[in-house]
Write an enzyme that holds these catalytic residues in place. Structure first.
Site, PDB file in Angstrom:
ATOM      1  N   LYS A  48      40.597  33.336  49.015  1.00  0.00           N
ATOM      2  CA  LYS A  48      40.647  34.389  50.031  1.00  0.00           C
ATOM      3  C   LYS A  48      41.913  35.214  49.860  1.00  0.00           C
ATOM      4  O   LYS A  48      43.002  34.672  49.693  1.00  0.00           O
ATOM      5  CB  LYS A  48      40.618  33.778  51.433  1.00  0.00           C
ATOM      6  CG  LYS A  48      40.773  34.804  52.550  1.00  0.00           C
ATOM      7  CD  LYS A  48      40.525  34.217  53.916  1.00  0.00           C
ATOM      8  CE  LYS A  48      41.712  33.455  54.425  1.00  0.00           C
ATOM      9  NZ  LYS A  48      41.635  33.192  55.881  1.00  0.00           N
TER      10      LYS A  48
ATOM     11  N   SER B 181      31.699  48.160  42.483  1.00  0.00           N
ATOM     12  CA  SER B 181      32.577  47.004  42.565  1.00  0.00           C
ATOM     13  C   SER B 181      33.831  47.224  43.391  1.00  0.00           C
ATOM     14  O   SER B 181      33.988  48.212  44.087  1.00  0.00           O
ATOM     15  CB  SER B 181      32.956  46.516  41.174  1.00  0.00           C
ATOM     16  OG  SER B 181      33.792  47.458  40.545  1.00  0.00           O
TER      17      SER B 181
ATOM     18  N   TYR C 102      31.366  42.789  43.501  1.00  0.00           N
ATOM     19  CA  TYR C 102      31.993  41.926  42.508  1.00  0.00           C
ATOM     20  C   TYR C 102      33.384  42.459  42.201  1.00  0.00           C
ATOM     21  O   TYR C 102      33.683  43.635  42.427  1.00  0.00           O
ATOM     22  CB  TYR C 102      31.142  41.814  41.239  1.00  0.00           C
ATOM     23  CG  TYR C 102      30.881  43.125  40.539  1.00  0.00           C
ATOM     24  CD1 TYR C 102      31.690  43.549  39.490  1.00  0.00           C
ATOM     25  CD2 TYR C 102      29.827  43.940  40.929  1.00  0.00           C
ATOM     26  CE1 TYR C 102      31.456  44.756  38.849  1.00  0.00           C
ATOM     27  CE2 TYR C 102      29.584  45.147  40.299  1.00  0.00           C
ATOM     28  CZ  TYR C 102      30.399  45.546  39.255  1.00  0.00           C
ATOM     29  OH  TYR C 102      30.167  46.747  38.632  1.00  0.00           O
TER      30      TYR C 102
END
Length: 126
Positions: free
Chosen positions: A9, A25, A58
């Site tokens: 995270k 992305s 992503y």
């Protein structure tokens, strides 16, 4: 049996760029990717603290040391420059891995500078 757990995270990152006409992305400073253990092309979830949007994309590598967080392509409609976001990746862990699993947590402050790192989220009290 496998359990999906938080792997990494980046907490309270600031969006520095939102580029609609880019090849999709989320570009993330390479140093932050490495510290969190997020790989290039790895699926990530982004949670926008300002507007509540949650979306999947992503990760791509941004310039190391730039503190870049660039939401690109169609996802640029989901966040604005200056928004605080939480970027997470998840992974499948086998039952025998769960007892020792520790996520990589990177906490950011102004300018996407690293405040501190951890491997455990503090207990929330009522």
């Amino acid at each position: 049996m496998y359990t999906i757990m938080l792997k990494a995270k980046l907490h309270m990152a600031r969006v520095t760029h939102a580029v609609l006409d880019y090849e999709g992305s989320c570009a993330i400073d390479g140093e932050l990717l490495d510290l969190a253990g997020i790989r290039e092309n790895e699926q990530i979830q982004i949670y926008d603290v300002e507007n509540g949007n949650r979306f999947t994309t992503y990760a791509i590598r941004g310039e190391a040391g730039s503190r870049l967080i660039s939401i690109n392509g169609a996802a640029a409609h989901q966040a604005q420059v200056g928004d605080r976001v939480i970027i997470c990746s998840y992974a499948h862990y086998a039952e025998h891995e769960l007892a020792t699993h520790q996520p990589a947590l990177v906490y950011l402050q102004d300018g996407n500078q690293i405040s501190h790192t951890s491997h455990a989220i503090p207990v929330q009290f009522a």
